[in-house]
Write a protein that holds these residues in place. Structure first.
Motif, PDB file in Angstrom:
ATOM      1  N   TRP A 196       1.147  10.708   0.429  1.00  0.00           N
ATOM      2  CA  TRP A 196       0.166   9.677   0.086  1.00  0.00           C
ATOM      3  C   TRP A 196       0.597   8.305   0.591  1.00  0.00           C
ATOM      4  O   TRP A 196      -0.242   7.492   0.995  1.00  0.00           O
ATOM      5  N   THR A 223      -1.721   5.973   3.061  1.00  0.00           N
ATOM      6  CA  THR A 223      -2.262   4.730   2.496  1.00  0.00           C
ATOM      7  C   THR A 223      -1.810   3.515   3.298  1.00  0.00           C
ATOM      8  O   THR A 223      -2.599   2.605   3.571  1.00  0.00           O
ATOM      9  N   GLY A 247       0.672   3.916  -2.877  1.00  0.00           N
ATOM     10  CA  GLY A 247       0.333   5.283  -2.491  1.00  0.00           C
ATOM     11  C   GLY A 247       1.389   6.281  -2.945  1.00  0.00           C
ATOM     12  O   GLY A 247       1.056   7.384  -3.402  1.00  0.00           O
ATOM     13  N   ALA A 273       0.830  -1.207   0.000  1.00  0.00           N
ATOM     14  CA  ALA A 273       0.000   0.000   0.000  1.00  0.00           C
ATOM     15  C   ALA A 273       0.865   1.257   0.000  1.00  0.00           C
ATOM     16  O   ALA A 273       0.538   2.244  -0.668  1.00  0.00           O
TER      17      ALA A 273
END
Length: 205
Positions: free
Chosen positions: A75, A79, A25, A21
């Protein structure tokens, strides 16, 4: 951890999902930021004078890289944390209850959504929990449908792994018990052999 100091597959799954993730991200936030930062830098630096074309390209590339790192990291960690909380709650409920259920995904979504909106106060907490639950339920339904389509659910795979582990430990216990039973016989045989050697040596003298 198990007896060989290895983490369980659930923890390994949560860790791998968090890393994946984070990478996704970073790419999701970093690549558009890289393109936008480079384009914006070129637009704003039209009036600047550079020694050569290579210097201008380098400056634009540095600006784009800064955008990629800045927004990619922003991000990435969000995430990764979101996926980690979601998977931790969902996996914890699945292991505790020893079964898969759509409600686990809804609860995990509610907890994750609420925690991510808790900085907005009680209203944000409630709204985030509701939205998280509404998004988690269909996601759970989709994943469970895919598991059934693949022919083996997470619960069935976990039971098979526990059964194999139990059989392995039972076999190891039987092997150790057999060694324990043979040890006194080996000691007794060794003592008898030593006594015969001493007796033979004494007779020679």
């Amino acid at each position: 951890k198990d007896e060989q100091q290895r983490f369980s597959k659930e923890i390994d799954y949560i860790y791998r999902a968090a890393v994946s993730a984070g990478i996704i991200g970073w790419a999701y936030g970093g690549i558009p930021a890289f393109i936008y930062a480079k384009k914006r830098y070129i637009e704003q630096s039209q009036a600047e004078i550079y020694h050569n074309r290579f210097d201008a390209v380098q400056s634009a590339h540095r600006a784009a890289t800064r955008g990629f790192i800045r927004y990619g990291w922003r991000w990435s960690w969000r995430t990764a944390v979101f996926v980690t909380i979601f998977n931790t709650v969902n996996t914890g409920l699945t292991v505790y209850r020893n079964k898969d259920a759509m409600s686990h995904f809804a609860i995990a979504g509610a907890v994750t959504g609420g925690l991510f909106r808790i900085n907005l106060g009680v209203r944000g907490l409630v709204a985030g929990s509701i939205i998280g639950a509404l998004l988690g339920a269909p996601m759970g339904s989709l994943l469970m449908a895919l598991e059934k389509y693949s022919g083996e659910t997470v619960q069935e795979r976990r039971q098979k792994e526990w059964k194999a582990l139990h059989e392995q430990r039972l076999e190891e216990w039987r092997s150790s018990l057999q060694v324990t039973e043979l040890l006194p016989m080996e000691i007794e045989s060794g003592l008898e052999r030593r006594q015969k050697e001493w007796k033979a040596l004494h007779e020679q003298r």
